[in-house]
Motif scaffolding. Structure first.
Motif, short mmCIF file in Angstrom:
data_model
loop_
_atom_site.label_atom_id
_atom_site.label_comp_id
_atom_site.label_asym_id
_atom_site.label_seq_id
_atom_site.Cartn_x
_atom_site.Cartn_y
_atom_site.Cartn_z
N THR A 28 0.81 -1.22 0.00
CA THR A 28 0.00 0.00 0.00
C THR A 28 0.84 1.27 0.00
O THR A 28 0.32 2.34 -0.29
CB THR A 28 -0.95 0.03 1.21
OG1 THR A 28 -0.17 -0.07 2.42
CG2 THR A 28 -1.94 -1.14 1.15
N GLU A 29 2.13 1.16 0.33
CA GLU A 29 3.04 2.31 0.31
C GLU A 29 4.40 1.84 -0.19
O GLU A 29 4.94 0.85 0.29
CB GLU A 29 3.23 2.93 1.70
CG GLU A 29 2.02 3.63 2.26
CD GLU A 29 1.70 4.94 1.57
OE1 GLU A 29 2.58 5.53 0.90
OE2 GLU A 29 0.56 5.41 1.72
N TYR A 30 4.94 2.56 -1.18
CA TYR A 30 6.29 2.31 -1.68
C TYR A 30 6.82 3.64 -2.20
O TYR A 30 6.16 4.32 -2.98
CB TYR A 30 6.27 1.28 -2.82
CG TYR A 30 7.64 0.95 -3.36
CD1 TYR A 30 8.47 0.06 -2.70
CD2 TYR A 30 8.11 1.55 -4.52
CE1 TYR A 30 9.74 -0.23 -3.20
CE2 TYR A 30 9.38 1.27 -5.02
CZ TYR A 30 10.18 0.38 -4.34
OH TYR A 30 11.43 0.09 -4.81
N ASP A 31 8.01 4.03 -1.75
CA ASP A 31 8.56 5.33 -2.13
C ASP A 31 10.07 5.24 -2.27
O ASP A 31 10.72 4.39 -1.65
CB ASP A 31 8.19 6.37 -1.07
CG ASP A 31 8.09 7.78 -1.62
OD1 ASP A 31 8.42 8.01 -2.80
OD2 ASP A 31 7.66 8.68 -0.86
N ASN A 32 10.63 6.10 -3.11
CA ASN A 32 12.07 6.13 -3.39
C ASN A 32 12.51 7.58 -3.49
O ASN A 32 11.96 8.34 -4.27
CB ASN A 32 12.34 5.36 -4.68
CG ASN A 32 13.80 5.31 -5.09
OD1 ASN A 32 14.11 5.37 -6.25
ND2 ASN A 32 14.71 5.18 -4.14
N TRP A 33 13.51 7.96 -2.69
CA TRP A 33 14.07 9.31 -2.69
C TRP A 33 15.55 9.24 -2.99
O TRP A 33 16.23 8.30 -2.57
CB TRP A 33 13.85 9.98 -1.34
CG TRP A 33 12.43 10.32 -1.05
CD1 TRP A 33 11.40 9.45 -0.79
CD2 TRP A 33 11.87 11.62 -0.99
NE1 TRP A 33 10.25 10.14 -0.57
CE2 TRP A 33 10.51 11.48 -0.68
CE3 TRP A 33 12.40 12.90 -1.16
CZ2 TRP A 33 9.66 12.56 -0.54
CZ3 TRP A 33 11.55 13.99 -1.01
CH2 TRP A 33 10.20 13.81 -0.71
N ARG A 34 16.06 10.25 -3.70
CA ARG A 34 17.47 10.31 -4.06
C ARG A 34 18.07 11.64 -3.65
O ARG A 34 17.41 12.67 -3.71
CB ARG A 34 17.62 10.18 -5.59
CG ARG A 34 17.12 8.89 -6.14
CD ARG A 34 17.10 8.91 -7.64
NE ARG A 34 16.74 7.59 -8.15
CZ ARG A 34 16.12 7.40 -9.30
NH1 ARG A 34 15.82 8.42 -10.07
NH2 ARG A 34 15.82 6.19 -9.68
N VAL A 35 19.35 11.59 -3.29
CA VAL A 35 20.11 12.83 -3.15
C VAL A 35 20.52 13.21 -4.57
O VAL A 35 21.07 12.40 -5.31
CB VAL A 35 21.33 12.63 -2.23
CG1 VAL A 35 22.20 13.88 -2.21
CG2 VAL A 35 20.88 12.26 -0.83
N THR A 36 20.23 14.45 -4.96
CA THR A 36 20.37 14.84 -6.37
C THR A 36 21.69 15.54 -6.70
O THR A 36 21.97 15.77 -7.87
CB THR A 36 19.22 15.76 -6.78
OG1 THR A 36 19.24 16.93 -5.93
CG2 THR A 36 17.88 15.05 -6.64
N GLN A 166 19.46 8.28 -11.05
CA GLN A 166 19.85 6.94 -10.58
C GLN A 166 19.96 6.93 -9.07
O GLN A 166 20.25 7.95 -8.46
CB GLN A 166 21.20 6.55 -11.16
CG GLN A 166 21.26 6.45 -12.66
CD GLN A 166 22.67 6.10 -13.11
OE1 GLN A 166 23.45 5.51 -12.39
NE2 GLN A 166 23.00 6.47 -14.34
N ASN A 167 19.80 5.73 -8.50
CA ASN A 167 20.03 5.56 -7.06
C ASN A 167 21.53 5.50 -6.81
O ASN A 167 22.16 4.48 -7.07
CB ASN A 167 19.37 4.27 -6.57
CG ASN A 167 17.87 4.39 -6.47
OD1 ASN A 167 17.31 5.48 -6.53
ND2 ASN A 167 17.21 3.26 -6.31
N ARG A 168 22.11 6.59 -6.34
CA ARG A 168 23.52 6.63 -5.94
C ARG A 168 23.58 6.73 -4.42
O ARG A 168 24.10 5.86 -3.75
CB ARG A 168 24.25 7.82 -6.60
CG ARG A 168 24.25 7.78 -8.11
CD ARG A 168 25.07 6.62 -8.64
NE ARG A 168 25.00 6.53 -10.08
CZ ARG A 168 26.03 6.65 -10.88
NH1 ARG A 168 27.23 6.83 -10.40
NH2 ARG A 168 25.86 6.55 -12.18
N THR A 169 23.08 7.83 -3.88
CA THR A 169 22.85 8.00 -2.45
C THR A 169 21.34 8.15 -2.33
O THR A 169 20.78 9.11 -2.85
CB THR A 169 23.62 9.21 -1.90
OG1 THR A 169 25.03 9.01 -2.16
CG2 THR A 169 23.40 9.40 -0.42
#
Length: 179
Positions: A28-36, A166-169
């Motif tokens: 019900t919840e899925y999230d992805n955050w990146r340092v840009t 991309q997922n780096r940090t």
């Protein structure tokens, strides 16, 4: 809340499946955050340049909110939080580069819940290292249970790599069950 059944040729070829014949529920919840953007040295917490992933990523549910590096949950439940770090240096070596998830249950004092570390031994112009960790957070109160991601390095010349594409940090979070 799972209904386990076998599929047979008649219900596949007819295109009909009753609602009792498939798995109900799901994430019900899925999230992805990146340092840009890249940053150098320690960060406790990493308080800037966080952005929700874009492109082919699509969050499920409301998603987390972030303010100055503090992440808040949209609803109660058990959440799996997974973080990754990619860093590099030109010199000198850095014996520890600790990437951590810290959690508060009172919206005030934080304690480290998960930690990972990577050694960077300079072998070329830019030497890279990556590490990741994860933890399960039981969110019983969305006003008080929050988390942050922090980095502690031996050598302040260490650059943490940010990237909008991309997922780096980064941080990924998924609600996996009820509290």
């Amino acid at each position: 809340k799972f209904a386990v059944t076998s599929l047979n040729a008649s219900n596949i070829s007819s295109g009909t499946l009753s609602t009792s014949r498939y798995v109900q529920g799901g994430i019900t919840e899925y999230d992805n955050w990146r340092v840009t953007a890249n940053f150098q040295g320690d960060a406790s917490p990493i308080s800037s340049n966080w952005s929700r992933a874009t492109g082919t990523f699509e969050k499920i549910g409301t998603g987390l909110s972030e303010s100055s590096g503090i992440f808040s949950f949209p609803s109660t439940g058990k959440y799996l939080v997974m973080v990754g770090w990619r860093g590099f240096s030109t010199s000198p070596d850095s014996r520890y580069n600790e990437y951590e998830i810290s959690v508060t249950e009172n919206n005030s004092s934080y304690s480290v819940r998960a930690s990972t570390s990577q050694f960077i031994k300079i072998v070329s112009a830019n030497t890279y290292a990556e590490c990741s960790t994860q933890c399960l957070i039981d969110v019983t109160d969305t006003s008080n249970v929050k988390f942050r991601v922090q980095l502690s390095v031996e050598n302040n010349n260490i650059n943490s790599e940010g990237d909008v594409n991309q997922n780096r940090t980064y941080m990924t979070c998924m609600r996996v069950g009820d509290t």
